[in-house]
Structures are given as structure tokens and as C-alpha cells.
Enzyme design. Structure first.
Site, PDB file in Angstrom:
ATOM      1  N   LYS A  94      22.137 -46.022  25.729  1.00 25.57           N
ATOM      2  CA  LYS A  94      23.580 -46.372  25.547  1.00 25.57           C
ATOM      3  C   LYS A  94      23.519 -48.059  24.394  1.00 25.57           C
ATOM      4  CE  LYS A  94      27.471 -44.006  25.306  1.00 25.57           C
ATOM      5  NZ  LYS A  94      27.842 -42.877  25.770  1.00 25.57           N
ATOM      6  N   GLY A 194      44.407 -34.108  26.439  1.00 26.53           N
ATOM      7  CA  GLY A 194      43.790 -35.342  25.079  1.00 26.53           C
ATOM      8  C   GLY A 194      43.297 -33.859  24.279  1.00 26.53           C
ATOM      9  N   VAL A 195      43.980 -33.906  23.376  1.00 22.62           N
ATOM     10  CA  VAL A 195      42.884 -32.377  21.690  1.00 22.62           C
ATOM     11  C   VAL A 195      42.747 -33.646  20.781  1.00 22.62           C
ATOM     12  CG1 VAL A 195      44.929 -30.455  22.734  1.00 22.62           C
ATOM     13  CG2 VAL A 195      46.020 -32.214  21.269  1.00 22.62           C
ATOM     14  N   GLY A 196      41.375 -34.375  21.506  1.00 22.92           N
ATOM     15  CA  GLY A 196      41.064 -35.138  20.180  1.00 22.92           C
ATOM     16  C   GLY A 196      40.025 -34.447  19.897  1.00 22.92           C
ATOM     17  N   HIS A 197      38.720 -34.503  19.213  1.00 23.73           N
ATOM     18  CA  HIS A 197      37.317 -33.809  19.203  1.00 23.73           C
ATOM     19  C   HIS A 197      36.989 -32.736  19.979  1.00 23.73           C
ATOM     20  CE1 HIS A 197      36.684 -36.850  16.529  1.00 23.73           C
ATOM     21  NE2 HIS A 197      36.484 -36.275  15.698  1.00 23.73           N
ATOM     22  N   TYR A 200      41.059 -30.876  21.727  1.00 24.10           N
ATOM     23  CA  TYR A 200      40.809 -29.479  19.948  1.00 24.10           C
ATOM     24  C   TYR A 200      40.114 -28.390  20.299  1.00 24.10           C
ATOM     25  CZ  TYR A 200      41.789 -27.275  16.241  1.00 24.10           C
ATOM     26  OH  TYR A 200      42.097 -25.897  15.224  1.00 24.10           O
TER      27      TYR A 200
HETATM   28  P1  NAD Z   1      38.175 -38.517  21.001  1.00 24.45           P
HETATM   29  O1  NAD Z   1      38.447 -39.981  20.415  1.00 24.45           O
HETATM   30  O2  NAD Z   1      38.207 -37.357  19.650  1.00 24.45           O
HETATM   31  O3  NAD Z   1      40.192 -37.366  21.675  1.00 24.45           O
HETATM   32  C1  NAD Z   1      40.653 -38.268  22.346  1.00 24.45           C
HETATM   33  C2  NAD Z   1      41.959 -37.821  22.162  1.00 24.45           C
HETATM   34  O4  NAD Z   1      43.042 -38.173  24.101  1.00 24.45           O
HETATM   35  C3  NAD Z   1      42.837 -37.996  20.903  1.00 24.45           C
HETATM   36  O5  NAD Z   1      43.263 -37.244  20.488  1.00 24.45           O
HETATM   37  C4  NAD Z   1      43.665 -39.321  21.765  1.00 24.45           C
HETATM   38  O6  NAD Z   1      44.737 -40.094  20.675  1.00 24.45           O
HETATM   39  C5  NAD Z   1      44.163 -38.070  23.402  1.00 24.45           C
HETATM   40  N1  NAD Z   1      44.671 -39.360  24.289  1.00 24.45           N
HETATM   41  C6  NAD Z   1      43.882 -40.904  24.154  1.00 24.45           C
HETATM   42  N2  NAD Z   1      44.967 -41.689  24.848  1.00 24.45           N
HETATM   43  C7  NAD Z   1      45.325 -40.592  26.220  1.00 24.45           C
HETATM   44  C8  NAD Z   1      47.007 -40.590  27.205  1.00 24.45           C
HETATM   45  N3  NAD Z   1      46.772 -40.857  27.748  1.00 24.45           N
HETATM   46  N4  NAD Z   1      47.106 -38.768  27.370  1.00 24.45           N
HETATM   47  C9  NAD Z   1      46.683 -38.011  26.327  1.00 24.45           C
HETATM   48  N5  NAD Z   1      45.196 -38.217  25.549  1.00 24.45           N
HETATM   49  C10 NAD Z   1      45.467 -38.887  25.314  1.00 24.45           C
HETATM   50  O7  NAD Z   1      37.406 -38.160  21.996  1.00 24.45           O
HETATM   51  P2  NAD Z   1      36.123 -37.017  22.192  1.00 24.45           P
HETATM   52  O8  NAD Z   1      35.102 -37.283  21.593  1.00 24.45           O
HETATM   53  O9  NAD Z   1      37.456 -35.644  22.183  1.00 24.45           O
HETATM   54  O10 NAD Z   1      36.007 -37.558  23.913  1.00 24.45           O
HETATM   55  C11 NAD Z   1      37.141 -37.093  25.010  1.00 24.45           C
HETATM   56  C12 NAD Z   1      36.167 -37.505  26.119  1.00 24.45           C
HETATM   57  O11 NAD Z   1      35.321 -36.500  25.825  1.00 24.45           O
HETATM   58  C13 NAD Z   1      36.174 -38.431  26.179  1.00 24.45           C
HETATM   59  O12 NAD Z   1      35.776 -39.021  27.673  1.00 24.45           O
HETATM   60  C14 NAD Z   1      34.554 -38.769  25.487  1.00 24.45           C
HETATM   61  O13 NAD Z   1      33.297 -39.667  25.752  1.00 24.45           O
HETATM   62  C15 NAD Z   1      34.244 -37.008  26.389  1.00 24.45           C
HETATM   63  N6  NAD Z   1      33.120 -36.379  25.391  1.00 24.45           N
HETATM   64  C16 NAD Z   1      33.248 -36.385  24.098  1.00 24.45           C
HETATM   65  C17 NAD Z   1      32.171 -35.534  23.622  1.00 24.45           C
HETATM   66  C18 NAD Z   1      32.024 -34.775  22.458  1.00 24.45           C
HETATM   67  O14 NAD Z   1      31.085 -33.990  21.949  1.00 24.45           O
HETATM   68  N7  NAD Z   1      33.512 -35.540  21.362  1.00 24.45           N
HETATM   69  C19 NAD Z   1      31.079 -35.227  24.156  1.00 24.45           C
HETATM   70  C20 NAD Z   1      30.502 -35.191  25.753  1.00 24.45           C
HETATM   71  C21 NAD Z   1      31.857 -36.301  26.554  1.00 24.45           C
END
Ligand code: NAD
Length: 358
Positions: A94, A194-197, A200
Site C-alpha cells: 500500500k 454508498g453509491v460511488g464508483h 453504483y
Molecule cells: P467512492 O468514493 O467512489 O464512493 C463512496 C461513496 O460513499 C460516495 O458516493 C460517497 O458520497 C458515499 N458516502 C460517503 N459517506 C457516506 C455515508 N455516511 N453514508 C452513505 N454514503 C456515504 O469509493 P468507491 O471506489 O466506490 O469505494 C467504496 C468502498 O469500496 C471503499 O471502502 C473502498 O475502499 C472499497 N473498494 C472499492 C474498490 C473499487 O474498485 N472502487 C475496490 C475495493 C474496495
């Protein structure tokens, strides 16, 4: 009493760091400071036994440098577990970049300085995206070192999220089969935090298979998009733990599973993408005792790492998708062993992953 406090003070932050590193069986820890760009970076390489170590690059604000070091070690260890359980020819690492309070002034120069640091690792560390960094940053890095993945090319956006979501969907299917005895997820109710990357992309996968969705986020436009695309139900972020559903999918924050939230949960299954979902490892035992089937985070969310490794190794993307799909079998094995041995799923997954690091 005074004596005890005094002796505790004899343990410096570095003492604690080395003790933690020893406990997790590290590895290498490197630090870099670049005066011109303000780069303050840590690269923690946990294990190289399986191959060069892949690790996301996290660019976030930390209250203290100690917190940043601890995060780097904890996350690198988890990456080793992920790589091992997914049988990848890679170790875990990391990079933690300490976000300056005034933000990064010149992002390109900052990432170029970081690329120099990666190059110094001579291929033992391969950089990938994580919170606070994106594929654009990896493109800047890729111009200066070959030891990077998750950058955009003519054929690929470099974003691992769709692969992460595929793995989580397959994990949900495995959990639904194991816990509810159902072969498909049509009509299954999933509450996504959470519907981020990743969240969603997961919602999209589940909607396509006929699941019913309740979603929360702090980002209103994202929620509105999900309502119009998936006809999802929305709830306030603080109410997500009380939603009566088949599956709770944490896809936002770490450490959300604690005694308070576990008490509130009204679901038989927890399966989501977030890293470090358990506020303490012991809560996996609490979930096991409560009869809640928990899909260990570092297994169910390893689709992103499988993608990152495949891109770095120039492997066939179709094969990578098949491998991510195989998380169904890996999780089924973990669920079965957990039941047979009456141990939490997290413990079983860690035992299985550590076997691959010996
Ligand atoms: P991201 O930042 O794109 O999405 C996170 C979402 O959570 C955002 O839309 C944000 O507005 C929302 N959020 C923040 N605080 C919140 C709350 N209190 N309640 C509800 N929603 C809230 O991140 P991501 O890439 O989608 O990753 C999400 C999680 O998955 C993280 O823990 C990340 O470490 C893990 N993860 C992601 C990936 C990946 O490929 N993107 C891979 C492995 C692990």
C-alpha cells in the site's frame, strides 16, 4: 502509577510501528519527502513471496503521521490476503500519501515525484488507484515508471470498480444461495450504503438481475441518478442499518460494523465492497453468533485487485472477468467451512489466505 506511565512513554511511535510491523510479519516500509511538491509518502510492502506487490495509492488527510503509518501497514497486510485468496502471482502493498492541509498545489508535479519514489522500489511495488487517486494520476505515473496499473488506455478506462462490483454481485449470489437457499437474486432486497464508483456499479449489476434496491448516500445527485435508472428506494444515511432487507451491502466507509450497528441490522447477510468493514476483528465472531452471514470484505471486494493484476500482467480481460466470477466458489467454500468448523467467516478466510503466504 507514575512509574507505569513513565515506562509507557518509553515506547515511541516508532517502537509501536515496528511492533505492529512485526505482528503483521512485514516486509518493507519506505518513506519519501519531496520538498518541491510537498510529497510525503509511505510505501509499505507486506509480502513478496507470491510476486511483486500490488497496492492502491491512498491520498487522504490523516490527523497524525502515526495514523498514516498504521493505515499503510494494515492495508498492505490486507492486500496480501486479497492477492493470496485470489491466487494472484502478487504480494500485497500500500502507498499512503499524506494530503497536505492546503491540498496538492501542482498535481502533475506531485504525481511525478511520487512516480520517482515508485521507480526506486525497482518493481517490488506496483501502484494502483485507491481513495483520493484516480486513473488520471496513474496515467501521469505511467509516463515515468512501468510499475503501475489502473491507467486509462485506448481500450480500457483503467477503473477497477466494474470488476469490484461484479465480484460483490457474485458474492451476494453465493451468500443468498448459502443462507436463503435461492439460486438467483431476482426479487432479493439489497440495501446499499454508498453509491460511488463501486456501489453504483453494484446497483447496476443487481438491478439488471431483478433485485430490489434501497440506497443511501450523502451525494444527492448520485442518488437521483439511481432513482431514475433503477427505480431504487432511498433512505437517509443514518437509517440504512435499520432497513429490513435480505442483504446489507456496505459500499462507502470502513469500520461501520460495530456493536451498535450490528444490534440494529435486520438482514441475514452482509456483503459489500467497503474495505475494513469490521470496526474490530472480533465483531466477525459477534456476527457469526447472531447468525448473520458476513462475506469477508477482503475476499468479496478483491475483483478490483484481480483486474489491476490482470492489467499489469497483460492478461486477457475475459479471463480476468471469469476469475472475478470465481469469487462465488471461493466464498461458498468459506461459508461452508465456517459452518462446518463453527468459526466466523472472517477467521476462515484469513486462515485460507495465510496458507497461501507461507
Ligand atoms: P467512492 O468514493 O467512489 O464512493 C463512496 C461513496 O460513499 C460516495 O458516493 C460517497 O458520497 C458515499 N458516502 C460517503 N459517506 C457516506 C455515508 N455516511 N453514508 C452513505 N454514503 C456515504 O469509493 P468507491 O471506489 O466506490 O469505494 C467504496 C468502498 O469500496 C471503499 O471502502 C473502498 O475502499 C472499497 N473498494 C472499492 C474498490 C473499487 O474498485 N472502487 C475496490 C475495493 C474496495
Amino acid at each position: 502509577m507514575r512509574q507505569e506511565v513513565k515506562s509507557d512513554h518509553h515506547h515511541t511511535a516508532l517502537d509501536r510501528l515496528f511492533r505492529y510491523a512485526e505482528f503483521l510479519k512485514f516486509g518493507e516500509i519506505h518513506i519519501k519527502f519531496d520538498h518541491a511538491t510537498g510529497l510525503k509518502a509511505i510505501i509499505a510492502i507486506h509480502n513478496l513471496k507470491r510476486g511483486p506487490a500490488i497496492g492502491g495509492c491512498r491520498l487522504v488527510h490523516y490527523a497524525t503521521t502515526d495514523d498514516a503509518f498504521e493505515d499503510a501497514l494494515r492495508l498492505a497486510y490486507m492486500m496480501s490476503l486479497k492477492a493470496s485468496i485470489s491466487n494472484l502471482p502478487h504480494g500485497g502493498a500500500k502507498a499512503v500519501l499524506l494530503l497536505p492541509s492546503h491540498d496538492v498545489k501542482d498535481r502533475k508535479a506531485y504525481m511525478e515525484a511520487f512516480a520517482g519514489f515508485i521507480q526506486e522500489m525497482d518493481g517490488r511495488f506496483i501502484a494502483a488507484v485507491d481513495s483520493g487517486t484516480g486513473t488520471g494520476d496513474m496515467n501521469i505515473i505511467a509516463a515515468h515508471t512501468p510499475y503501475v496499473t489502473c491507467y486509462a488506455t485506448a481500450n480500457d478506462s483503467g477503473d477497477p470498480s466494474p470488476y469490484t462490483a461484479l465480484g460483490v454481485r457474485r458474492g451476494i449470489e453465493a451468500a443468498v444461495k448459502a443462507k436463503l437457499g435461492k439460486d438467483h437474486i431476482e426479487g432479493i432486497h439489497v440495501a446499499i450504503q454508498g453509491v460511488g464508483h463501486a456501489g453504483y456499479a453494484l446497483a447496476k449489476e443487481l438491478n439488471a438481475l431483478g433485485a430490489h434496491l434501497t440506497l443511501c448516500d450523502v451525494n444527492k445527485p448520485m442518488l437521483e441518478r439511481c432513482v431514475s435508472e433503477f427505480g431504487a428506494t432511498i433512505c437517509p444515511p443514518e437509517d440504512i442499518y435499520d432497513v429490513k432487507a435480505d442483504v446489507f451491502a456496505p459500499c462507502a466507509l470502513g469500520a461501520i460494523l460495530n456493536l451498535n450497528t450490528i444490534k440494529r441490522l435486520q438482514v441475514p447477510i452482509i456483503a459489500g465492497s467497503a474495505n475494513n468493514q469490521l470496526a474490530h476483528q472480533h465483531y466477525s465472531v459477534v456476527l457469526h453468533e447472531h447468525g448473520i452471514l458476513y462475506a469477508p470484505d477482503f475476499v468479496i471486494n478483491s475483483g478490483g485487485l484481480i483486474f489491476a493484476a490482470a492489467m499489469y500482467d497483460h492478461a486477457d480481460p475475459v479471463k480476468a472477468r471469469t476469475q472475478v466470477s470465481g469469487l462465488y466458489q471461493t466464498l461458498t467454500t468459506i461459508f461452508n467451512r465456517s459452518q462446518a468448523e463453527n468459526r466466523s467467516t472472517h477467521e476462515i478466510a484469513e486462515i485460507m489466505a495465510l496458507e497461501g503466504l507461507r
